[in-house]
Design a protein around this motif. Structure first.
Motif, PDB file in Angstrom:
ATOM      1  N   PRO A 197       0.829  -1.215   0.000  1.00 25.35           N
ATOM      2  CA  PRO A 197       0.000   0.000   0.000  1.00 25.35           C
ATOM      3  C   PRO A 197       0.861   1.262   0.000  1.00 25.35           C
ATOM      4  CG  PRO A 197       0.182  -0.840   2.220  1.00 25.35           C
ATOM      5  CD  PRO A 197       0.934  -1.807   1.336  1.00 25.35           C
ATOM      6  N   SER A 198       0.271   2.330  -0.432  1.00 25.46           N
ATOM      7  CA  SER A 198       0.919   3.632  -0.272  1.00 25.46           C
ATOM      8  C   SER A 198       0.799   4.062   1.192  1.00 25.46           C
ATOM      9  CB  SER A 198       0.252   4.671  -1.171  1.00 25.46           C
ATOM     10  OG  SER A 198       0.710   5.977  -0.838  1.00 25.46           O
ATOM     11  N   ILE A 199       1.904   4.462   1.780  1.00 19.44           N
ATOM     12  CA  ILE A 199       1.851   4.918   3.172  1.00 19.44           C
ATOM     13  C   ILE A 199       2.223   6.396   3.273  1.00 19.44           C
ATOM     14  CG2 ILE A 199       2.285   2.632   4.141  1.00 19.44           C
ATOM     15  CD1 ILE A 199       5.181   3.546   4.663  1.00 19.44           C
ATOM     16  N   LYS A 200       2.016   7.121   2.176  1.00 22.38           N
ATOM     17  CA  LYS A 200       2.337   8.544   2.176  1.00 22.38           C
ATOM     18  C   LYS A 200       1.569   9.290   3.256  1.00 22.38           C
ATOM     19  CE  LYS A 200       2.297  12.662  -0.760  1.00 22.38           C
ATOM     20  NZ  LYS A 200       1.974  13.217  -2.114  1.00 22.38           N
ATOM     21  N   ASN A 201       0.255   9.060   3.348  1.00 19.95           N
ATOM     22  CA  ASN A 201      -0.542   9.752   4.358  1.00 19.95           C
ATOM     23  C   ASN A 201      -0.124   9.333   5.769  1.00 19.95           C
ATOM     24  OD1 ASN A 201      -2.018  11.113   2.421  1.00 19.95           O
ATOM     25  ND2 ASN A 201      -3.652   9.576   2.354  1.00 19.95           N
ATOM     26  N   LEU A 202       0.155   8.051   5.944  1.00 21.33           N
ATOM     27  CA  LEU A 202       0.621   7.569   7.246  1.00 21.33           C
ATOM     28  C   LEU A 202       1.893   8.292   7.659  1.00 21.33           C
ATOM     29  CD1 LEU A 202       0.988   5.627   9.649  1.00 21.33           C
ATOM     30  CD2 LEU A 202       1.903   3.957   8.038  1.00 21.33           C
ATOM     31  N   LYS A 203       2.858   8.396   6.771  1.00 18.58           N
ATOM     32  CA  LYS A 203       4.127   9.039   7.105  1.00 18.58           C
ATOM     33  C   LYS A 203       3.932  10.523   7.418  1.00 18.58           C
ATOM     34  CE  LYS A 203       6.398   7.597   3.440  1.00 18.58           C
ATOM     35  NZ  LYS A 203       7.523   7.348   2.503  1.00 18.58           N
ATOM     36  N   GLU A 204       3.087  11.195   6.625  1.00 22.10           N
ATOM     37  CA  GLU A 204       2.857  12.630   6.859  1.00 22.10           C
ATOM     38  C   GLU A 204       2.227  12.864   8.227  1.00 22.10           C
ATOM     39  OE1 GLU A 204       0.511  13.883   3.570  1.00 22.10           O
ATOM     40  OE2 GLU A 204       2.223  14.049   2.185  1.00 22.10           O
ATOM     41  N   GLN A 205       1.216  12.062   8.572  1.00 17.96           N
ATOM     42  CA  GLN A 205       0.559  12.236   9.865  1.00 17.96           C
ATOM     43  C   GLN A 205       1.473  11.832  11.024  1.00 17.96           C
ATOM     44  OE1 GLN A 205      -3.511  10.912  10.265  1.00 17.96           O
ATOM     45  NE2 GLN A 205      -3.901  11.120   8.071  1.00 17.96           N
ATOM     46  N   LEU A 206       2.303  10.818  10.812  1.00 22.23           N
ATOM     47  CA  LEU A 206       3.233  10.404  11.854  1.00 22.23           C
ATOM     48  C   LEU A 206       4.261  11.492  12.131  1.00 22.23           C
ATOM     49  CD1 LEU A 206       4.382   8.257  13.761  1.00 22.23           C
ATOM     50  CD2 LEU A 206       5.601   7.270  11.801  1.00 22.23           C
ATOM     51  N   ILE A 207       4.796  12.099  11.089  1.00 17.68           N
ATOM     52  CA  ILE A 207       5.757  13.199  11.266  1.00 17.68           C
ATOM     53  C   ILE A 207       5.101  14.364  11.993  1.00 17.68           C
ATOM     54  CG2 ILE A 207       7.114  14.930  10.040  1.00 17.68           C
ATOM     55  CD1 ILE A 207       7.611  12.808   7.866  1.00 17.68           C
ATOM     56  N   LYS A 208       3.890  14.706  11.593  1.00 15.48           N
ATOM     57  CA  LYS A 208       3.163  15.809  12.243  1.00 15.48           C
ATOM     58  C   LYS A 208       2.923  15.509  13.714  1.00 15.48           C
ATOM     59  CE  LYS A 208      -1.103  18.534  11.824  1.00 15.48           C
ATOM     60  NZ  LYS A 208      -2.364  18.725  11.046  1.00 15.48           N
ATOM     61  N   HIS A 209       2.558  14.272  14.022  1.00 19.24           N
ATOM     62  CA  HIS A 209       2.334  13.859  15.417  1.00 19.24           C
ATOM     63  C   HIS A 209       3.622  13.988  16.234  1.00 19.24           C
ATOM     64  CE1 HIS A 209       0.385  11.449  18.627  1.00 19.24           C
ATOM     65  NE2 HIS A 209       1.612  10.976  18.816  1.00 19.24           N
ATOM     66  N   CYS A 210       4.734  13.577  15.663  1.00 17.56           N
ATOM     67  CA  CYS A 210       6.006  13.622  16.388  1.00 17.56           C
ATOM     68  C   CYS A 210       6.447  15.054  16.661  1.00 17.56           C
ATOM     69  CB  CYS A 210       7.084  12.878  15.602  1.00 17.56           C
ATOM     70  SG  CYS A 210       6.845  11.094  15.526  1.00 17.56           S
ATOM     71  N   MET A 211       6.139  15.954  15.749  1.00 20.19           N
ATOM     72  CA  MET A 211       6.524  17.362  15.937  1.00 20.19           C
ATOM     73  C   MET A 211       5.776  17.994  17.103  1.00 20.19           C
ATOM     74  SD  MET A 211       6.752  18.604  11.939  1.00 20.19           S
ATOM     75  CE  MET A 211       7.100  20.299  12.396  1.00 20.19           C
ATOM     76  N   GLN A 212       4.654  17.412  17.497  1.00 24.47           N
ATOM     77  CA  GLN A 212       3.860  17.952  18.600  1.00 24.47           C
ATOM     78  C   GLN A 212       4.278  17.382  19.956  1.00 24.47           C
ATOM     79  OE1 GLN A 212      -0.132  16.990  17.357  1.00 24.47           O
ATOM     80  NE2 GLN A 212      -0.226  18.652  15.844  1.00 24.47           N
ATOM     81  N   ILE A 213       5.158  16.397  19.956  1.00 22.12           N
ATOM     82  CA  ILE A 213       5.621  15.805  21.210  1.00 22.12           C
ATOM     83  C   ILE A 213       6.727  16.663  21.811  1.00 22.12           C
ATOM     84  CG2 ILE A 213       6.752  13.799  22.262  1.00 22.12           C
ATOM     85  CD1 ILE A 213       5.423  12.062  20.174  1.00 22.12           C
ATOM     86  N   GLU A 214       6.537  17.089  23.035  1.00 18.10           N
ATOM     87  CA  GLU A 214       7.502  17.940  23.731  1.00 18.10           C
ATOM     88  C   GLU A 214       8.572  17.061  24.370  1.00 18.10           C
ATOM     89  OE1 GLU A 214       9.724  20.572  24.762  1.00 18.10           O
ATOM     90  OE2 GLU A 214       7.836  21.417  24.005  1.00 18.10           O
ATOM     91  N   LEU A 215       9.803  17.211  23.881  1.00 20.36           N
ATOM     92  CA  LEU A 215      10.884  16.356  24.354  1.00 20.36           C
ATOM     93  C   LEU A 215      11.723  16.963  25.473  1.00 20.36           C
ATOM     94  CD1 LEU A 215      12.267  14.798  21.039  1.00 20.36           C
ATOM     95  CD2 LEU A 215      10.868  13.696  22.784  1.00 20.36           C
ATOM     96  N   THR A 216      11.555  18.240  25.740  1.00 24.20           N
ATOM     97  CA  THR A 216      12.412  18.900  26.730  1.00 24.20           C
ATOM     98  C   THR A 216      12.234  18.330  28.129  1.00 24.20           C
ATOM     99  OG1 THR A 216      10.716  20.619  27.026  1.00 24.20           O
ATOM    100  CG2 THR A 216      12.500  21.049  25.435  1.00 24.20           C
ATOM    101  N   LYS A 217      11.054  17.768  28.397  1.00 23.89           N
ATOM    102  CA  LYS A 217      10.793  17.198  29.718  1.00 23.89           C
ATOM    103  C   LYS A 217      10.977  15.683  29.739  1.00 23.89           C
ATOM    104  CE  LYS A 217       7.454  20.842  30.859  1.00 23.89           C
ATOM    105  NZ  LYS A 217       6.060  21.128  31.283  1.00 23.89           N
ATOM    106  N   ARG A 218      11.474  15.136  28.654  1.00 21.59           N
ATOM    107  CA  ARG A 218      11.661  13.685  28.556  1.00 21.59           C
ATOM    108  C   ARG A 218      13.116  13.320  28.798  1.00 21.59           C
ATOM    109  NH1 ARG A 218       6.442  11.526  28.317  1.00 21.59           N
ATOM    110  NH2 ARG A 218       5.190  12.885  26.979  1.00 21.59           N
ATOM    111  N   SER A 219      13.324  12.267  29.530  1.00 20.29           N
ATOM    112  CA  SER A 219      14.683  11.767  29.733  1.00 20.29           C
ATOM    113  C   SER A 219      15.062  10.827  28.594  1.00 20.29           C
ATOM    114  CB  SER A 219      14.799  11.032  31.065  1.00 20.29           C
ATOM    115  OG  SER A 219      13.907   9.929  31.109  1.00 20.29           O
ATOM    116  N   ASN A 220      16.351  10.742  28.343  1.00 21.02           N
ATOM    117  CA  ASN A 220      16.812   9.843  27.297  1.00 21.02           C
ATOM    118  C   ASN A 220      16.487   8.393  27.662  1.00 21.02           C
ATOM    119  OD1 ASN A 220      18.050   9.329  24.842  1.00 21.02           O
ATOM    120  ND2 ASN A 220      20.055   8.960  25.769  1.00 21.02           N
ATOM    121  N   HIS A 221      16.145   7.573  26.657  1.00 23.73           N
ATOM    122  CA  HIS A 221      15.792   6.161  26.816  1.00 23.73           C
ATOM    123  C   HIS A 221      14.467   5.967  27.558  1.00 23.73           C
ATOM    124  CE1 HIS A 221      20.349   5.123  26.446  1.00 23.73           C
ATOM    125  NE2 HIS A 221      19.814   5.532  25.311  1.00 23.73           N
TER     126      HIS A 221
END
Length: 372
Positions: free
Chosen positions: A163-187
């Motif tokens: 299948p084409s996963i173009k839409n999946l990849k676009e939405q996944l990237i957008k979702h990841c950009m909204q995750i705030e990492l400054t309060k997350r510890s590594n691992h």
């Protein structure tokens, strides 16, 4: 010195990770990553100690996609036994049995029969459209999600073609950009209900959590940290019992010590994934943790015809420090003496295992100079 090498010298430029439909030999042969170059060098050294008449046939088996794990394990054991000061005969003729075991070891006029096998239990044979699924996985691995990697919980396909996963990849990237990492510890794992990513269309269903990997040291960071189908641990004990039963049925009782060696490699494992197999259970509670084989599994398989069992977790990517469990059976008809096979061992005695420490671990044996 033989002109036959396992890996020839040529200019390599690829720094990509292994592809899911690629043979292990092909990946090791094409990769220019420094760690892979070290693996090639090590395997070439091991290969050089084989008898000349065995090299051509073994190399041919190495290059076949479905044979790599078994042939690699035979090569590993052959070198290990030589470093333990045994004379090693490959597929010897035995007067007492028409079947040929993998090895006959000789030291100080004492002989040990070795039979080796590999078990690689995964769910891949039960997954519909597995090749299409692997193509989707390869596409997801090309994504750049910064310091986030995927902990895939589910991937279901509703079609019989890629299948084409173009839409999946676009939405996944957008979702990841909204995750705030400054309060997350590594691992750390991002796995709350509102932070997990879920996607569905007429072609597929996809659900993933995220793993924070800020200080990744690999040259090419793959996007997928763990896939729910990578490792299946519930069948480990069953597979060990099945291997031992098969070997015992095939050979019956020998007139000398007999050791069964069982290795558990991981399908399509490379250096990026080796750490994920060894992380704590709470990090991978969805069936993607490589559980250390427990000793209690051997309560029903200790048999007087078996002198010892060597259970190992060794792949080309952890050959510097392989995991192993060497279980000796002191109730065997032909027990293994303490000075004959000098590895850390567990001895089964009165329904309990007693741990005996040898002078050297497998890693130290492999690194030690030759004894002449």
């Amino acid at each position: 010195m033989s002109s036959i090498k396992l890996f020839q010298e040529w200019e390599r430029q690829s720094k990509d990770h292994i592809r899911l439909n690629e043979s292990e030999f092909s990946y090791l042969d094409r990769s220019d990553r420094p760690k892979i170059a070290e693996i090639r060098s090590t395997l070439n050294i091991w290969f050089s100690f084989l008898p000349e008449q065995s090299k051509k046939e073994l190399k041919s088996r190495f290059m076949a996609k479905d044979n790599f794990d078994g042939v690699f394990y035979e090569l590993f054991l052959s070198y290990l036994f030589r470093k333990l000061c045994f004379d090693v005969e490959i597929e010897p003729e035995l007067e007492s049995n028409q079947n040929k075991p993998d090895f006959l070891l000789t030291k100080n006029k004492e002989k040990i029969i070795i039979e080796a096998t590999t078990n690689k239990y995964t769910l891949t044979s039960k997954i519909p459209n597995i090749k299409i699924r692997q193509q989707v996985i390869d596409e997801l691995n090309k994504l750049n999600l910064g310091d986030l990697r995927l902990l895939i919980y589910d991937l279901k396909l509703f079609v019989d073609q890629t299948p084409s996963i173009k839409n999946l990849k676009e939405q996944l990237i957008k979702h990841c950009m909204q995750i705030e990492l400054t309060k997350r510890s590594n691992h750390s794992v991002i796995d709350s209900e509102n932070e997990r990513f879920t996607y569905q269309d007429e072609f597929l269903y996809f659900c993933t959590a995220f793993y924070v990997d800020i200080k990744n040291e690999t040259q090419v960071k793959r996007t997928i940290y763990c896939d729910s189908y990578d490792i299946v641990i519930d069948e480990t004990i069953k597979e060990i019992n099945k291997s031992i039963k098969y070997k015992k049925t095939k050979y019956g009782n020998f007139d000398k010590p007999y050791i069964i060696c069982i290795n558990f490699p991981h399908e399509n494992l490379d250096q990026d994934e080796i750490l994920s197999l060894l992380r704590p259970l709470e990090m991978h509670r969805h069936g993607i943790y490589c559980k250390r084989p427990g000793l209690s599994m051997l309560e029903n398989i200790i048999d007087p015809s078996i002198s010892a069992i060597l259970i190992s977790f060794v792949t080309p990517y952890n050959i510097a420090d392989p995991q192993f469990w060497f279980i000796k059976n002191p109730q065997a008809c032909f027990p293994i003496g303490p000075q004959l096979f000098m590895l850390d061992s567990y001895e089964y005695d009165n329904d309990n295992f007693v741990f005996k420490v040898a002078p050297k671990s497998i890693s130290e044996v492999l690194r030690s100079p030759w004894v002449t």
